[in-house]
Design an enzyme around this catalytic site. Structure first.
Site, PDB file in Angstrom:
ATOM      1  N   SER A 154       0.812  -1.207   0.000  1.00 57.30           N
ATOM      2  CA  SER A 154       0.000   0.000   0.000  1.00 57.30           C
ATOM      3  C   SER A 154       0.854   1.269   0.000  1.00 57.30           C
ATOM      4  O   SER A 154       1.614   1.512  -0.924  1.00 57.30           O
ATOM      5  CB  SER A 154      -0.962  -0.046   1.190  1.00 57.30           C
ATOM      6  OG  SER A 154      -1.919   0.965   1.141  1.00 57.30           O
ATOM      7  N   ASP A 189      -2.323   6.026  -3.497  1.00 55.82           N
ATOM      8  CA  ASP A 189      -1.221   5.341  -2.832  1.00 55.82           C
ATOM      9  C   ASP A 189      -0.682   4.252  -3.757  1.00 55.82           C
ATOM     10  O   ASP A 189      -1.140   4.100  -4.894  1.00 55.82           O
ATOM     11  CB  ASP A 189      -1.669   4.777  -1.486  1.00 55.82           C
ATOM     12  CG  ASP A 189      -2.731   3.698  -1.610  1.00 55.82           C
ATOM     13  OD1 ASP A 189      -3.411   3.654  -2.652  1.00 55.82           O
ATOM     14  OD2 ASP A 189      -2.882   2.901  -0.675  1.00 55.82           O
ATOM     15  N   ASP A 214      -5.840   1.853  -3.728  1.00 56.45           N
ATOM     16  CA  ASP A 214      -7.128   1.610  -3.078  1.00 56.45           C
ATOM     17  C   ASP A 214      -7.567   2.801  -2.242  1.00 56.45           C
ATOM     18  O   ASP A 214      -8.650   2.775  -1.654  1.00 56.45           O
ATOM     19  CB  ASP A 214      -7.108   0.326  -2.248  1.00 56.45           C
ATOM     20  CG  ASP A 214      -6.140   0.368  -1.075  1.00 56.45           C
ATOM     21  OD1 ASP A 214      -5.369   1.337  -0.965  1.00 56.45           O
ATOM     22  OD2 ASP A 214      -6.136  -0.591  -0.272  1.00 56.45           O
TER      23      ASP A 214
END
Length: 490
Positions: free
Chosen positions: A139, A278, A282
């Site tokens: 992430s 990011d 998401d």
């Protein structure tokens, strides 16, 4: 379950993935090797995450893939494939091959999307007859980290009970694993991503973003091959930053956690707005034409208003986390809305949404879930809908911000605590608890304090929110010092 039309396309056996530098899959003896696991839980708030090549090794990924495959197969009434995707980190190829091999040794077929956003894995898992999905990404974490996220056959994050089953298999293994009699194969399936792109456009067919100039910061990450076409197709003039896959620079001074370059580009190009994703796309953060940050609280407020006016927000309910700003909460309540808070983490937001039948929820960090369109957070979907509601409102994004709410000063500091046991069990530290109690008593109802261990990074997060900036700064400094003194010592 709807079977996607692309499911009928033939496989290209020449594109089968192979274990690196081997002519055949690893044999059962690899599973007899000792596997070093942390004393505490392997899974955090968003899958397995850690430093690639160290904690998160190819060996661990192989074993995780195998036991995840066993768990997913046990739940499937009819065997199907596993959807696999990855971000641009240098370690992602290695982990993809290891995971894929483990999954196929468990008897599953793997459809490898290659470089793609996390929500594309969730979407394609949900609309095909896949038994589950796997995304390799850390992430917003720095390039040296990586992670493994699992999705159920419905496209939602794998429930914690099933994660525990996977971990139980890993911890119980003492000798060679029992491999499936029929081993699966892996295939490259990047063409499936166009089905995901179409799903983003479908609810916005009547929307025309022509005349809008939008800057996109792609963070050298997972959405670099898709984001520009997604926005350009709706008529927007698109300017992209950090738009190549770069494993050395993913999230480095860019993306949703570093907005300076986006602010500068919005100003330089006189853009209407900018969006920063990011590393796995998401989540998203926005910037208005004045360079002000439009975070998840604002996005929930604007989207909530739009859905409420369309009578598509049951109970006028929004689900947020304990990080949501008091200014947002009180403004939403003044409109007659209700806000329910959960622990930090999209899985907790999702659980509450499913329990309360809420249709909109998310995090201040820009991880937004709208069950009208998706069962998982999707940065590009969120950005498209925010741009759409700005166009339909007749106002600019900056004007909508001016008309919304005043945030309370909220300071967030991260204190690195390498000792995993000490970090995860910080609440057992009496000295730190006393410092927190003192600060809470001093602020009373004029502020909030949140201290927690990150589920994705080796840090303790200290958040102080107060009506007065100086008060927030003082107690933030005091609590950060307490964490350093009592937890971060060698």
């Amino acid at each position: 379950m709807v079977t996607s039309p692309v499911r009928t396309q033939g496989f290209r056996r020449s594109e089968r993935l192979h274990w690196p530098q081997q002519k055949s899959p690893p044999n059962v003896s690899l599973f007899a090797l000792p596997l070093v696991l942390p004393a505490t839980h392997l899974f955090g708030t968003d899958g397995i995450r850690g430093k690639a090549g160290d904690f998160l090794s190819a060996d661990l990924a192989l074993h995780v893939g195998f036991w995840a495959g066993k768990v997913l197969l046990s739940l499937a009434s009819v065997p199907g494939p596993v959807i696999l995707g990855q971000d641009s980190r240098n370690s992602s190829d290695m982990l993809a091959m290891a995971l894929s091999e483990g999954l196929t040794l468990a008897g599953l077929e793997v459809w490898n999307l290659g470089l793609c956003p996390t929500p594309s894995v969730a979407y394609l898992t949900g609309i095909t007859d896949a038994v589950g999905g796997v995304m390799i990404s850390a992430s917003h974490n720095p390039p040296e980290d990586n992670g493994i996220k699992f999705f159920s056959s419905e496209g939602t994050k794998l429930p914690s009970a099933l994660q525990k089953q996977i971990e139980a298999g890993l911890r119980a293994q003492r000798g060679p694993a029992i491999l499936s009699q029929v081993q699966g194969e892996s295939y490259q399936r990047p063409e499936l991503l166009q089905g995901y792109v179409q799903s983003l456009w479908r609810p916005l067919q009547s929307v025309d973003l022509q005349g809008m100039r939008i800057v996109l910061d792609l963070a050298w990450g997972a959405c670099v091959q898709l984001a520009e076409q997604v926005f350009a197709q709706l008529g927007a003039e698109v300017i992209c930053l950090h738009d190549q896959p770069d494993g050395d620079r993913i999230n480095v001074n860019c993306g949703s956690t570093h907005l300076d370059s986006l602010k500068q580009a919005v100003h330089q190009h006189s853009a209407d707005m900018g969006f920063a994703f990011d590393g796995d796309a998401d989540r998203v953060m926005a910037v208005d034409a004045q360079g002000r940050v439009v975070d998840g609280d604002y996005i929930l407020y604007f989207w909530g208003q739009s859905l409420r006016q369309a009578q598509k927000l049951p109970g006028d309910l929004i689900v947020a986390t304990v990080m949501a700003n008091l200014g947002f909460e009180r403004a939403w309540q003044q409109l007659g809305g209700k806000l329910v808070r959960t622990k930090v983490g999209d899985q907790y937001v999702q659980e509450e949404m499913l329990s309360s039948k809420a249709m909109l929820g998310g995090e201040q960090s820009g991880h937004i879930l709208s069950h009208h369109y998706s069962l998982t957070g999707d940065g590009m979907l969120t950005a498209l809908h925010l741009a759409s509601l700005v166009r339909q409102s007749g106002f600019s994004l900056a004007e909508l911000v001016d008309q919304s709410f005043q945030t309370y000063p909220q300071l967030l500091r991260n204190v690195r605590v390498e000792d995993r046991e000490r970090r995860l069990n910080w609440q057992e530290c009496d000295a730190l608890n006393n410092a927190i109690a003192l600060a809470q008593a001093a602020m009373g109802d004029q502020g909030r304090i949140l201290v927690r261990a990150s589920g994705t990074e080796p840090v303790i997060r200290v958040m102080v929110e107060a009506a007065d900036t100086e008060v927030a700064e003082y107690w933030t400094s005091e609590l950060v010092s307490a964490v350093k003194q009592h937890l971060a010592v060698a």
